[in-house]
Motif scaffolding. Structure first.
Motif, PDB file in Angstrom:
ATOM      1  N   MET A   1       0.852  -1.182   0.000  1.00 37.71           N
ATOM      2  CA  MET A   1       0.000   0.000   0.000  1.00 37.71           C
ATOM      3  C   MET A   1       0.890   1.235   0.000  1.00 37.71           C
ATOM      4  O   MET A   1       1.830   1.323   0.797  1.00 37.71           O
ATOM      5  CB  MET A   1      -0.916   0.019   1.230  1.00 37.71           C
ATOM      6  N   VAL A   2       0.626   2.167  -0.901  1.00 38.64           N
ATOM      7  CA  VAL A   2       1.361   3.432  -0.957  1.00 38.64           C
ATOM      8  C   VAL A   2       0.417   4.544  -0.502  1.00 38.64           C
ATOM      9  O   VAL A   2      -0.679   4.695  -1.026  1.00 38.64           O
ATOM     10  CB  VAL A   2       1.907   3.707  -2.372  1.00 38.64           C
ATOM     11  N   PHE A   3       0.875   5.304   0.493  1.00 37.44           N
ATOM     12  CA  PHE A   3       0.053   6.317   1.150  1.00 37.44           C
ATOM     13  C   PHE A   3       0.728   7.663   0.898  1.00 37.44           C
ATOM     14  O   PHE A   3       1.902   7.840   1.252  1.00 37.44           O
ATOM     15  CB  PHE A   3       0.033   6.012   2.655  1.00 37.44           C
ATOM     16  N   GLY A   4       0.034   8.610   0.282  1.00 37.33           N
ATOM     17  CA  GLY A   4       0.707   9.877   0.026  1.00 37.33           C
ATOM     18  C   GLY A   4      -0.165  10.938  -0.594  1.00 37.33           C
ATOM     19  O   GLY A   4      -1.390  10.919  -0.460  1.00 37.33           O
TER      20      GLY A   4
ATOM     21  N   THR B   1      -3.255   4.047  -2.382  1.00 29.69           N
ATOM     22  CA  THR B   1      -3.300   3.157  -3.534  1.00 29.69           C
ATOM     23  C   THR B   1      -2.697   1.830  -3.106  1.00 29.69           C
ATOM     24  O   THR B   1      -1.797   1.795  -2.269  1.00 29.69           O
ATOM     25  CB  THR B   1      -2.545   3.743  -4.736  1.00 29.69           C
ATOM     26  N   TYR B   2      -3.221   0.743  -3.625  1.00 31.15           N
ATOM     27  CA  TYR B   2      -2.770  -0.569  -3.166  1.00 31.15           C
ATOM     28  C   TYR B   2      -2.589  -1.527  -4.327  1.00 31.15           C
ATOM     29  O   TYR B   2      -3.160  -1.363  -5.401  1.00 31.15           O
ATOM     30  CB  TYR B   2      -3.745  -1.143  -2.142  1.00 31.15           C
TER      31      TYR B   2
ATOM     32  N   THR C   1       2.404  -2.882  -8.268  1.00 27.75           N
ATOM     33  CA  THR C   1       1.296  -2.441  -9.114  1.00 27.75           C
ATOM     34  C   THR C   1       0.553  -1.252  -8.520  1.00 27.75           C
ATOM     35  O   THR C   1      -0.557  -0.941  -8.935  1.00 27.75           O
ATOM     36  CB  THR C   1       0.295  -3.593  -9.344  1.00 27.75           C
ATOM     37  N   ASN C   2       1.163  -0.572  -7.557  1.00 20.30           N
ATOM     38  CA  ASN C   2       0.520   0.591  -6.955  1.00 20.30           C
ATOM     39  C   ASN C   2       0.415   1.727  -7.984  1.00 20.30           C
ATOM     40  O   ASN C   2       1.359   1.997  -8.726  1.00 20.30           O
ATOM     41  CB  ASN C   2       1.328   1.073  -5.746  1.00 20.30           C
ATOM     42  N   HIS C   3      -0.713   2.412  -7.975  1.00 22.35           N
ATOM     43  CA  HIS C   3      -1.014   3.460  -8.953  1.00 22.35           C
ATOM     44  C   HIS C   3      -0.522   4.802  -8.404  1.00 22.35           C
ATOM     45  O   HIS C   3      -1.162   5.408  -7.562  1.00 22.35           O
ATOM     46  CB  HIS C   3      -2.528   3.491  -9.181  1.00 22.35           C
ATOM     47  N   THR C   4       0.623   5.269  -8.903  1.00 18.74           N
ATOM     48  CA  THR C   4       1.244   6.475  -8.357  1.00 18.74           C
ATOM     49  C   THR C   4       1.473   7.517  -9.451  1.00 18.74           C
ATOM     50  O   THR C   4       1.370   7.230 -10.643  1.00 18.74           O
ATOM     51  CB  THR C   4       2.596   6.148  -7.699  1.00 18.74           C
ATOM     52  N   THR C   5       1.813   8.723  -9.013  1.00 23.39           N
ATOM     53  CA  THR C   5       2.166   9.798  -9.941  1.00 23.39           C
ATOM     54  C   THR C   5       3.063  10.787  -9.209  1.00 23.39           C
ATOM     55  O   THR C   5       3.464  10.547  -8.064  1.00 23.39           O
ATOM     56  CB  THR C   5       0.898  10.483 -10.495  1.00 23.39           C
TER      57      THR C   5
ATOM     58  N   SER D   1       6.295  10.907  -4.673  1.00 27.08           N
ATOM     59  CA  SER D   1       7.710  10.776  -4.316  1.00 27.08           C
ATOM     60  C   SER D   1       7.868  10.883  -2.808  1.00 27.08           C
ATOM     61  O   SER D   1       7.384  11.826  -2.190  1.00 27.08           O
ATOM     62  CB  SER D   1       8.527  11.889  -4.982  1.00 27.08           C
ATOM     63  N   GLY D   2       8.527   9.901  -2.230  1.00 22.42           N
ATOM     64  CA  GLY D   2       8.703   9.865  -0.786  1.00 22.42           C
ATOM     65  C   GLY D   2       7.616   9.125  -0.045  1.00 22.42           C
ATOM     66  O   GLY D   2       7.716   8.933   1.171  1.00 22.42           O
ATOM     67  N   SER D   3       6.567   8.705  -0.737  1.00 19.68           N
ATOM     68  CA  SER D   3       5.470   7.989  -0.083  1.00 19.68           C
ATOM     69  C   SER D   3       5.948   6.663   0.488  1.00 19.68           C
ATOM     70  O   SER D   3       6.736   5.952  -0.141  1.00 19.68           O
ATOM     71  CB  SER D   3       4.340   7.702  -1.079  1.00 19.68           C
ATOM     72  N   PRO D   4       5.446   6.293   1.665  1.00 22.43           N
ATOM     73  CA  PRO D   4       5.823   4.994   2.226  1.00 22.43           C
ATOM     74  C   PRO D   4       5.155   3.852   1.484  1.00 22.43           C
ATOM     75  O   PRO D   4       3.988   3.948   1.089  1.00 22.43           O
ATOM     76  CB  PRO D   4       5.292   5.078   3.663  1.00 22.43           C
TER      77      PRO D   4
END
Length: 720
Positions: A263-266, A571-572, A637-641, A645-648
């Protein structure tokens, strides 16, 4: 999932596809929580977001308004990317103490370095205020009138919603204006640099590896948040103390394996997931090719000079990286959109949506949306193209024009606000330009100017060109500008701006560089911007109604998430490799072995510190190795943009396993269309961070602050 793979309306969606999306953390109950648990999560939605009790959201920090960071100790220790803290590291560097070259490690609180102006913002509460914001608006209003009422209502909500004196209320729009959320935030202003690896670790691979997998970059930096004696935000003071967070992330030493939950949290910056097919087609076939062509031309010139002249290589290293960054992204984005047939998929989805409108008797309300999109995007295309050429030429790639445009704005300030405004802005501009001109070469810029002005005159619709550009002799104009303009060096630039406003204005009108920037800007603001903005306003209204149609006509379990807008999101997905081309498969984890394979002594991108080489040769890895190897980066497969940057990267139990910093080249199209087979985010393995802090830097004082855990074994410990 773009347009949210409207496959959701009519087709069953495989579990693997249910990994895209940037979700509001306060709204995870139900479908999202179920999906996350199906992917392996062991927490509850309340563990992630809770207003009344400590939860994961209390450890997630918006770093300086543009990146994400996270709390990793009960003493305010904050982790983010090296590139997010790069300017702070640079400002503290000198010839005697070059922290970019050698790294920086505070071995005590007294050694930590303050950073005026840097902020760290926590989200205290998220509340839906849609009804309050839309009160008084009607469907028959013009877009301008509707926006006026909405802005007034936002001001009321911000003013009247409860908060502490040291907190702030912010309202943000979601779903293209169909939903509004209130954020109560708390911003800390005493942020001190604690630790950073040398750039040979923190930026390893630099421009060549940017947007690329396999990656081997230790992209991390450590800061600390300080608070007043009551643990509240305060300006910098020697009396301030380390902040005690409501929650900090334990750090897992167990590592990652293929198919592990992540899981990416940001705070993702901006996406456009619900563009109609006509808009996406315009990006792929018209807008991105123009952007890429302009930067192709600029980069080729700069690269040639950098290879021939070491001084220019130093001057232009950062600028070249900036220009190349989005040039590379746009190329990957176009490739990914084409490879995944995103336009064709959206057209299929739109046909299905039209059928759904007819089935539910909604043609009168929504039936004209897609035809209107077609009309408006056809009308706006020449304006959008001309706008991109103006932005790329005058504001981004020709430095003389960029500087001249800032002076053009200085003239507007004088005409609109008077002499005092002119004087204030003029003084600030001169101060900032003193630094800029140190990294400026007029001979490089001259060649870029000549090529890009020729492109501008050739590619921009003739009706949008300045009169002076028609039948222009580009070679003669270039020679005149770079022989006679004051904008080619700092001393003449400063002299140009000396005197009262009227004197400066008179001098400007005689300067050939200013004349070019003025003519381009005047043409843009009279011939391009007004119609472009009017058409964009109409398109925005359509996007809101289109979004409303998607929300209304989709089933209750449809996976429709709001576009990114720099607000807190979850996002997960899973740790997973991918196949970008036939017969090619990329494993999901890289190791220190790969750093050594890429090592080129003395190369600014691929050099390696001797101590890291020694640690590798001796295999002195401490508790951070797995099967005798040090992991460096991994993908998921986390959906980032941008903004992530820097998200855990967080595991199934809520522990820190990595640090997000990039995406793979083939998946950069995920800002418009998420494809689970190609979209991958790139993360630093937290064990590589710990290895560098502990074994490379010897900063065991920092390791001692952290809570190190073995979730698979049910154990926790602090470094001995």
């Amino acid at each position: 999932m773009k347009l949210l793979r409207l496959l959701f309306i009519f087709l069953s969606v495989p579990l693997f596809a249910q990994q895209g999306g940037m979700w509001i953390p306060s709204l995870l109950d139900g479908m999202n929580e179920t999906e996350m648990k199906n992917l392996g999560m062991k927490m509850s939605a309340q563990d992630i977001y809770d207003v009344n009790n400590s939860s994961l959201k209390d450890a997630i920090v918006h770093f300086n308004g543009g990146c994400t960071s996270e709390m990793i100790s009960n003493q305010g220790l904050l982790l983010t990317n090296h590139h997010c803290g790069y300017s702070q590291i640079q400002k503290h560097s000198s010839l005697e103490s070059d922290y970019l070259e050698h790294g920086f490690w505070a071995k005590s609180l007294k050694e930590e370095l303050p950073n005026p102006g840097v902020t760290a913002t926590f989200i205290i509460k998220i509340e839906d205020v849609t009804e309050k914001i839309l009160e008084g608006t009607t469907a028959t209003m013009s877009e301008a009138d509707k926006q006026g009422i909405i802005e007034a209502n936002i001001a009321k909500v911000v003013q009247n919603s409860p908060k502490e004196k040291y907190q702030e209320n912010r309202v943000r729009t979601f779903y293209e204006g169909n939903q509004y959320m209130l954020f109560v935030v708390e911003t800390f202003k005493d942020i001190r640099l604690v630790g950073a690896p040398p750039s040979s670790i923190g930026k390893f691979g630099s421009d060549t590896d940017n947007w690329v997998w396999p990656r081997h970059t230790g992209d991390f930096a450590l800061f600390r948040i300080y608070a007043d004696k009551n643990n509240n935000p305060a300006e910098y003071s020697e009396d301030n103390v380390p902040y005690t967070p409501k929650h900090f992330l334990p750090i897992s030493l167990d590592g990652v394996a293929e198919n592990d939950f992540t899981m990416v949290f940001g705070f993702p910056g901006s996406t456009d997931e619900y563009l109609p097919s006509v808009a996406l087609e315009q990006i792929v076939e018209t807008i991105n090719p123009a952007r890429i062509a302009i930067r192709d031309a600029a980069l080729a010139i700069v690269d040639e000079y950098m290879r021939a002249d070491p001084q220019i290589k130093i001057q232009y290293a950062s600028k070249f990286a900036r220009i190349a960054n989005y040039w590379k992204k746009w190329r990957g984005e176009t490739l990914g959109l084409t490879k995944s047939n995103a336009v064709g998929i959206k057209k299929d989805q739109e046909r299905d949506l039209t059928a759904q409108m007819k089935k539910k008797g909604k043609q009168a309300e929504y039936g004209n949306l897609l035809p209107q999109f077609e009309t408006y995007y056809t009308q706006i295309e020449p304006y959008s193209l001309a706008r991109e050429y103006f932005l790329e030429t005058a504001l981004r790639n020709v430095e003389l024009l960029t500087t001249a445009f800032q002076v053009y704005q200085l003239k507007q300030a004088y005409e609109n606000r008077g002499e005092q405004s002119f004087n204030d802005r003029r003084d600030n501009l001169i101060a900032s330009m003193n630094v800029k001109y140190k990294d400026y070469s007029s001979k490089v810029d001259k060649d870029v100017f000549e090529v890009l002005i020729a492109l501008y005159a050739e590619k921009v619709d003739e009706r949008f060109l300045p009169d002076s550009f028609k039948n222009m002799d580009v070679e003669r104009l270039t020679e005149d500008v770079y022989s006679n303009s004051a904008f080619t060096n700092f001393e003449s630039f400063k002299a140009l701006l000396e005197g009262d406003a009227e004197t400066v204005m008179a001098k400007l009108e005689k300067d050939p560089g200013y004349q070019v920037a003025r003519d381009m800007a005047d043409a843009y603001f009279t011939k391009i911007a007004p119609d472009y903005e009017a058409l964009r306003l109409n398109i925005s209204g359509l996007e809101r109604d289109y979004m409303k149609a998607l929300l209304e006509l989709s089933p209750k379990d449809a996976r429709i998430f709001p576009n990114a807008n720099s607000t807190m999101r979850v996002t997960y997905g899973q740790v997973k490799g991918y196949s970008p081309a036939d017969a090619v498969y990329y494993e999901p984890v890289t190791h220190l072995d790969g750093v050594m394979e890429k090592y080129i002594p003395g190369d600014y991108e691929f050099d390696v510190p001797q101590k890291l080489i020694d640690l590798y040769n001796s295999k002195d890895y401490g508790p951070y190795a797995e099967n005798g190897k040090i992991p460096v980066n991994f993908i998921g497969t986390n959906h980032t943009t941008g903004g992530n940057s820097g998200s855990p990267a967080i595991d199934a139990h809520g522990n820190l396993i990595g640090l997000n910093f990039d995406r793979v080249w083939e998946g950069t199209m995920s800002d418009y269309y998420y494809d689970p087979s190609l979209s991958r985010n790139i993360m630093v393995d937290i064990r590589y961070v710990l290895f560098i802090v502990d074994k490379y830097a010897g900063a065991t004082n920092l390791i001692d602050e952290m809570k190190l855990v073995h979730p698979k074994k049910g154990k926790s410990k602090r470094k001995k």
